[in-house]
Design an enzyme around this catalytic site. Structure first.
Site, PDB file in Angstrom:
ATOM      1  N   GLN A   1       0.825  -1.221   0.000  1.00  0.00           N
ATOM      2  CA  GLN A   1       0.000   0.000   0.000  1.00  0.00           C
ATOM      3  C   GLN A   1       0.853   1.262   0.000  1.00  0.00           C
ATOM      4  O   GLN A   1       0.320   2.371   0.132  1.00  0.00           O
ATOM      5  CB  GLN A   1      -0.953   0.007   1.213  1.00  0.00           C
ATOM      6  CG  GLN A   1      -1.962  -1.124   1.224  1.00  0.00           C
ATOM      7  CD  GLN A   1      -2.942  -1.078   0.048  1.00  0.00           C
ATOM      8  OE1 GLN A   1      -3.067  -0.068  -0.654  1.00  0.00           O
ATOM      9  NE2 GLN A   1      -3.628  -2.182  -0.190  1.00  0.00           N
TER      10      GLN A   1
ATOM     11  N   HIS B   1      -1.669  -4.944  -8.976  1.00  0.00           N
ATOM     12  CA  HIS B   1      -3.050  -4.456  -9.119  1.00  0.00           C
ATOM     13  C   HIS B   1      -3.413  -3.361  -8.127  1.00  0.00           C
ATOM     14  O   HIS B   1      -4.549  -2.890  -8.085  1.00  0.00           O
ATOM     15  CB  HIS B   1      -4.060  -5.618  -9.073  1.00  0.00           C
ATOM     16  CG  HIS B   1      -4.305  -6.206  -7.728  1.00  0.00           C
ATOM     17  ND1 HIS B   1      -5.485  -6.032  -7.058  1.00  0.00           N
ATOM     18  CD2 HIS B   1      -3.535  -6.970  -6.932  1.00  0.00           C
ATOM     19  CE1 HIS B   1      -5.435  -6.690  -5.892  1.00  0.00           C
ATOM     20  NE2 HIS B   1      -4.257  -7.264  -5.801  1.00  0.00           N
TER      21      HIS B   1
ATOM     22  N   CYS C   1      -9.495  -9.572   2.124  1.00  0.00           N
ATOM     23  CA  CYS C   1      -9.107 -10.966   2.424  1.00  0.00           C
ATOM     24  C   CYS C   1      -9.382 -11.364   3.874  1.00  0.00           C
ATOM     25  O   CYS C   1      -8.984 -12.440   4.312  1.00  0.00           O
ATOM     26  CB  CYS C   1      -7.620 -11.176   2.136  1.00  0.00           C
ATOM     27  SG  CYS C   1      -7.096 -10.467   0.588  1.00  0.00           S
TER      28      CYS C   1
ATOM     29  N   THR D   1       6.949 -21.045 -15.280  1.00  0.00           N
ATOM     30  CA  THR D   1       7.211 -20.272 -16.495  1.00  0.00           C
ATOM     31  C   THR D   1       6.972 -18.788 -16.222  1.00  0.00           C
ATOM     32  O   THR D   1       5.871 -18.417 -15.801  1.00  0.00           O
ATOM     33  CB  THR D   1       6.275 -20.751 -17.628  1.00  0.00           C
ATOM     34  OG1 THR D   1       6.479 -22.148 -17.803  1.00  0.00           O
ATOM     35  CG2 THR D   1       6.559 -20.012 -18.926  1.00  0.00           C
TER      36      THR D   1
ATOM     37  N   SER E   1       2.524  -5.293  -5.140  1.00  0.00           N
ATOM     38  CA  SER E   1       1.515  -5.957  -5.962  1.00  0.00           C
ATOM     39  C   SER E   1       1.062  -5.040  -7.093  1.00  0.00           C
ATOM     40  O   SER E   1       0.725  -3.874  -6.852  1.00  0.00           O
ATOM     41  CB  SER E   1       0.330  -6.289  -5.047  1.00  0.00           C
ATOM     42  OG  SER E   1      -0.741  -6.777  -5.806  1.00  0.00           O
TER      43      SER E   1
HETATM   44  N1  PMP Z   1      -0.508  -6.740   1.617  1.00  0.00           N
HETATM   45  C1  PMP Z   1      -1.314  -5.679   1.705  1.00  0.00           C
HETATM   46  C2  PMP Z   1      -0.974  -4.562   2.656  1.00  0.00           C
HETATM   47  C3  PMP Z   1      -2.465  -5.607   0.895  1.00  0.00           C
HETATM   48  O1  PMP Z   1      -3.272  -4.551   0.986  1.00  0.00           O
HETATM   49  C4  PMP Z   1      -2.757  -6.684   0.011  1.00  0.00           C
HETATM   50  C5  PMP Z   1      -3.983  -6.660  -0.872  1.00  0.00           C
HETATM   51  N2  PMP Z   1      -5.203  -6.464  -0.225  1.00  0.00           N
HETATM   52  C6  PMP Z   1      -1.870  -7.769  -0.030  1.00  0.00           C
HETATM   53  C7  PMP Z   1      -0.771  -7.761   0.784  1.00  0.00           C
HETATM   54  C8  PMP Z   1      -2.120  -8.934  -0.949  1.00  0.00           C
HETATM   55  O2  PMP Z   1      -1.882  -8.570  -2.269  1.00  0.00           O
HETATM   56  P1  PMP Z   1      -2.281  -9.502  -3.497  1.00  0.00           P
HETATM   57  O3  PMP Z   1      -3.712  -9.233  -3.776  1.00  0.00           O
HETATM   58  O4  PMP Z   1      -1.396  -9.017  -4.613  1.00  0.00           O
HETATM   59  O5  PMP Z   1      -1.977 -10.897  -3.131  1.00  0.00           O
END
Ligand code: PMP
Length: 372
Positions: free
Chosen positions: A178, A198, A319, A234, A196
């Site tokens: 973040q 996305h 999550c 890969t 990450s």
């Molecule tokens: N760490 C943090 C602080 C996040 O906000 C997130 C995504 N919610 C992740 C890890 C996990 O990232 P990813 O979706 O790329 O697995």
């Protein structure tokens, strides 16, 4: 629809999508293959690693492409745990970590590692004095999020890194998911860093694990030699191309995007306080994340009502387990009720003033509806 959940996911930039398509069309070989199609793809991967390294001011050998920050966090934490088990099995963490860090530590705890969780203050920052007290000769890892995903607190990574200098066997892992593309972050402070794609305009399923060359780490994904020893499989040429394209744009536009989002965040804070609502994110949190709460309204009920009116906000991180108090908000407020009432609005440079005004109008209507 008013989308205010950019911390969970940000739509990919057009340029990143084009880079994905172009790379996948151009490089038809497996980057690990020994023929010209393979060499071309392999050279392209090496080029993306060089570009990422240049953007992050690290060296290309320190870049490991992964499927995202969850994989990067697991690879670093488990990889360091197994590689350093002859030095010890003690680790230190914070209550603000993403489930891909805290869950990984719980799994290690079940296999015999000892985990200590640092206290945090009302501003959400870790207690550095307590860190000094908890460190032991057998401590092998401190894992910190540079910015957490629920409150947006910026942790004192530099100060923690300085403290660890007296502990040569203790590695520092930073989850900078973040932070990257949002605030300046110095990769050289940590041994391993996750990010990450996305979260800053890349395609989902793309990430990087930065690993200092001298750090011993066992691979999580075994399966023979690839572009790196630490992550078999890969290499995904299109994902790496899209990630690097988005990363360069996000870093280049970091300052101007930050200012835009800061203004939106200030407007929201003023409007929340006018309505007597709580703000759990400290003043000095990143402006991209604003954690709030309304007295007497459970977070999930509020989120669902907002959703019925077309507004997407989040309770805890995407999550997390549903219907439990927010661990992060509890850690700063020490109040279970407030932790159950907390929700998160997250902004990006794509958020408009009109969306914020409409969000506030719907918020007022929803509060009336729920309290009626
Ligand atoms: N760490 C943090 C602080 C996040 O906000 C997130 C995504 N919610 C992740 C890890 C996990 O990232 P990813 O979706 O790329 O697995």
């Amino acid at each position: 629809m008013i989308y205010l959940d950019y911390t969970a996911h940000m739509p990919p930039d057009e340029a990143a999508l084009r880079a994905f398509g172009n790379a996948e069309r151009t490089y038809i070989g497996n980057p690990n293959s020994h023929h010209s199609a393979g060499y071309e793809a392999g050279n392209a991967m090496a080029g993306y690693a060089r570009q990422a390294a240049e953007a992050l001011q690290v060296s290309p050998e320190e870049i490991i492409f992964t499927s995202g920050a969850s994989e990067s966090n697991n690879t670093a934490i488990q990889g360091i745990a197994y590689a350093s088990r002859h030095f010890g099995r003690h680790m230190i963490t914070t209550p603000l970590e993403h489930p891909s860090v805290s869950g990984c530590l719980t799994a290690l705890q079940e296999r015999g590692w000892q985990i200590d969780v640092l206290s945090i203050d009302r501003q959400g920052r870790i207690d550095l004095e307590e860190l000094k007290e908890l460190l032991r000769p057998d401590t092998v890892l401190l894992t910190l999020c540079a910015v957490d995903s629920e409150l947006g607190v910026i942790q004192p990574v530099r100060e923690a890194s300085d403290i660890l200098k007296a502990y040569p066997h203790c590695r520092l892992h930073v989850d900078a998911t973040q932070a990257v593309g949002k605030i300046p972050f110095d990769f050289s402070l940590a041994d391993t860093v996750s990010l990450s794609g996305h979260k800053f305009g890349g395609v989902s399923g793309s990430g990087i694990l930065y690993k200092k060359q001298a750090v011993d780490m066992e691979p999580l994904i075994h399966g023979g030699v690839s572009t790196t020893l630490y992550r078999s499989g890969t290499p995904a040429v299109g994902l790496a191309a899209s990630l690097v394209t988005a990363l360069c744009t996000a870093l280049e536009k970091q300052g101007e995007r930050y200012e835009r989002v800061r203004a939106l965040n200030a407007l929201l804070r003023t409007e929340f306080s006018r309505r007597g609502m709580r703000v759990h994110s400290p003043e000095n949190a990143v402006p991209y994340i604003l954690n709030g709460g309304i007295n007497g309204i459970k977070a999930a009920a509020f989120r669902d009502a907002m959703n019925r009116h077309g507004v997407c906000i989040s309770v805890k991180s995407a999550c997390s387990v549903e219907h439990t108090p927010s661990r992060a908000v509890y850690a700063v407020t020490k109040n279970r009720k407030q932790a159950l009432e907390s929700w998160r609005v997250s902004l990006s440079h794509l958020t408009t003033n009109e969306e914020i005004n409409e969000f506030l109008r719907i918020l007022d209507a929803v509060c009336k509806e729920i309290q009626a």
